[in-house]
Scaffold this motif. Structure first.
Motif, PDB file in Angstrom:
ATOM      1  N   MET A   3     -38.200 -59.522 -42.303  1.00 55.64           N
ATOM      2  CA  MET A   3     -39.151 -58.786 -43.144  1.00 55.64           C
ATOM      3  C   MET A   3     -39.605 -59.632 -44.334  1.00 55.64           C
ATOM      4  O   MET A   3     -40.780 -59.611 -44.708  1.00 55.64           O
ATOM      5  CB  MET A   3     -38.518 -57.485 -43.638  1.00 55.64           C
ATOM      6  CG  MET A   3     -38.202 -56.505 -42.538  1.00 55.64           C
ATOM      7  SD  MET A   3     -39.649 -55.812 -41.788  1.00 55.64           S
ATOM      8  CE  MET A   3     -40.108 -54.663 -43.046  1.00 55.64           C
ATOM      9  N   SER A   4     -38.699 -60.395 -44.921  1.00 60.68           N
ATOM     10  CA  SER A   4     -39.088 -61.233 -46.056  1.00 60.68           C
ATOM     11  C   SER A   4     -39.995 -62.376 -45.612  1.00 60.68           C
ATOM     12  O   SER A   4     -40.925 -62.743 -46.332  1.00 60.68           O
ATOM     13  CB  SER A   4     -37.857 -61.751 -46.790  1.00 60.68           C
ATOM     14  OG  SER A   4     -37.068 -62.545 -45.940  1.00 60.68           O
ATOM     15  N   MET A   5     -39.750 -62.927 -44.428  1.00 63.01           N
ATOM     16  CA  MET A   5     -40.636 -63.978 -43.918  1.00 63.01           C
ATOM     17  C   MET A   5     -42.036 -63.420 -43.651  1.00 63.01           C
ATOM     18  O   MET A   5     -43.033 -64.083 -43.957  1.00 63.01           O
ATOM     19  CB  MET A   5     -40.065 -64.573 -42.625  1.00 63.01           C
ATOM     20  CG  MET A   5     -38.801 -65.363 -42.834  1.00 63.01           C
ATOM     21  SD  MET A   5     -39.075 -66.886 -43.701  1.00 63.01           S
ATOM     22  CE  MET A   5     -39.719 -67.865 -42.389  1.00 63.01           C
ATOM     23  N   LEU A  58     -33.603 -58.166 -42.517  1.00 66.72           N
ATOM     24  CA  LEU A  58     -34.051 -58.435 -43.885  1.00 66.72           C
ATOM     25  C   LEU A  58     -34.727 -59.798 -43.990  1.00 66.72           C
ATOM     26  O   LEU A  58     -35.761 -59.947 -44.651  1.00 66.72           O
ATOM     27  CB  LEU A  58     -32.857 -58.359 -44.834  1.00 66.72           C
ATOM     28  CG  LEU A  58     -33.146 -58.435 -46.320  1.00 66.72           C
ATOM     29  CD1 LEU A  58     -34.016 -57.274 -46.747  1.00 66.72           C
ATOM     30  CD2 LEU A  58     -31.851 -58.430 -47.087  1.00 66.72           C
ATOM     31  N   LEU A  59     -34.180 -60.799 -43.320  1.00 66.18           N
ATOM     32  CA  LEU A  59     -34.779 -62.132 -43.312  1.00 66.18           C
ATOM     33  C   LEU A  59     -36.146 -62.109 -42.645  1.00 66.18           C
ATOM     34  O   LEU A  59     -37.108 -62.704 -43.151  1.00 66.18           O
ATOM     35  CB  LEU A  59     -33.854 -63.117 -42.595  1.00 66.18           C
ATOM     36  CG  LEU A  59     -34.341 -64.550 -42.479  1.00 66.18           C
ATOM     37  CD1 LEU A  59     -34.395 -65.204 -43.858  1.00 66.18           C
ATOM     38  CD2 LEU A  59     -33.446 -65.342 -41.563  1.00 66.18           C
ATOM     39  N   THR A  82     -48.542 -62.714 -47.704  1.00 68.92           N
ATOM     40  CA  THR A  82     -49.037 -63.033 -49.039  1.00 68.92           C
ATOM     41  C   THR A  82     -49.811 -64.345 -49.022  1.00 68.92           C
ATOM     42  O   THR A  82     -50.867 -64.457 -49.661  1.00 68.92           O
ATOM     43  CB  THR A  82     -47.868 -63.121 -50.028  1.00 68.92           C
ATOM     44  OG1 THR A  82     -47.150 -61.893 -50.015  1.00 68.92           O
ATOM     45  CG2 THR A  82     -48.352 -63.411 -51.434  1.00 68.92           C
ATOM     46  N   THR A 126     -43.399 -60.963 -45.227  1.00 66.47           N
ATOM     47  CA  THR A 126     -44.005 -60.730 -46.536  1.00 66.47           C
ATOM     48  C   THR A 126     -44.566 -62.024 -47.109  1.00 66.47           C
ATOM     49  O   THR A 126     -45.685 -62.043 -47.638  1.00 66.47           O
ATOM     50  CB  THR A 126     -42.957 -60.138 -47.497  1.00 66.47           C
ATOM     51  OG1 THR A 126     -42.470 -58.924 -46.943  1.00 66.47           O
ATOM     52  CG2 THR A 126     -43.555 -59.893 -48.866  1.00 66.47           C
ATOM     53  N   ILE A 127     -43.820 -63.109 -47.002  1.00 64.80           N
ATOM     54  CA  ILE A 127     -44.272 -64.397 -47.533  1.00 64.80           C
ATOM     55  C   ILE A 127     -45.507 -64.883 -46.782  1.00 64.80           C
ATOM     56  O   ILE A 127     -46.491 -65.332 -47.392  1.00 64.80           O
ATOM     57  CB  ILE A 127     -43.137 -65.429 -47.473  1.00 64.80           C
ATOM     58  CG1 ILE A 127     -42.048 -65.055 -48.472  1.00 64.80           C
ATOM     59  CG2 ILE A 127     -43.654 -66.837 -47.740  1.00 64.80           C
ATOM     60  CD1 ILE A 127     -40.788 -65.864 -48.341  1.00 64.80           C
TER      61      ILE A 127
END
Length: 46
Positions: A20-22, A17-18, A28, A24-25
């Protein structure tokens, strides 16, 4: 991710999860920079 959750491996699920969120950031941020570089209307709005 699903296998980690089924096996109750919360550390692996949290790491996924960490990660995947990195991604995404970073994605973006890259898309915002490309949009700033390509579209002159974005620069005029600042």
């Amino acid at each position: 991710m699903l296998n980690a959750l089924r096996n109750q491996d919360m550390y692996l699920a949290g790491d996924i999860l960490l990660f995947m969120s990195m991604l995404t950031i970073v994605g973006t941020m890259i898309s915002d920079l490309v949009m700033y570089w390509v579209d002159p209307r974005v620069r005029a709005g600042l």
